[in-house]
Design an enzyme around this catalytic site. Sequence first.
Site: not given
Length: 158
Positions: A54, A56, A84, A87
Amino acid sequence: MGSADEFFMNYAVMEADAAAEQDEVPVGAVVVYGGEIIASAHNEKERRLTATAHAEILALERAAAALGNWYLEGCTLYVTLEPCAMCAGAAINARIDRLVYGASDPRFGCCGSIMDLLSDKRFNHNPSVTAGVSAQKCAALLSAYFTEKRKKKSTDGG
């Protein structure tokens, strides 16, 4: 929500655009320290074939490398989509001071939408959160991406 937040979110949006160009879900992130961007990233799940790539996570890893320390105190993480659980947890563990996000995520968002991990006092660190910076722009990127994916799927016979 100051103009600095919008300024840095624009860089996260550019990362999200880069993700879309690579047929990745258009989420971008930047890490700011001392008023400077020290790391940036976008989703790379498809390219790397891993669920953990991801924006992040990648931005936090790059920021740690830039500072030579995984403690990212004094840093702000800007991301185009509400993080999410994975993260949000990484932001807590990295000890960032602040998280700024654009669009809310009613399906997976863990900074206020389905739960709020960052304000849970059971954790030893609680970054401050600013939500909704450039939210319409960030949401429009995602909407356009998924509209195009559905259109392509229907023309491909899928």
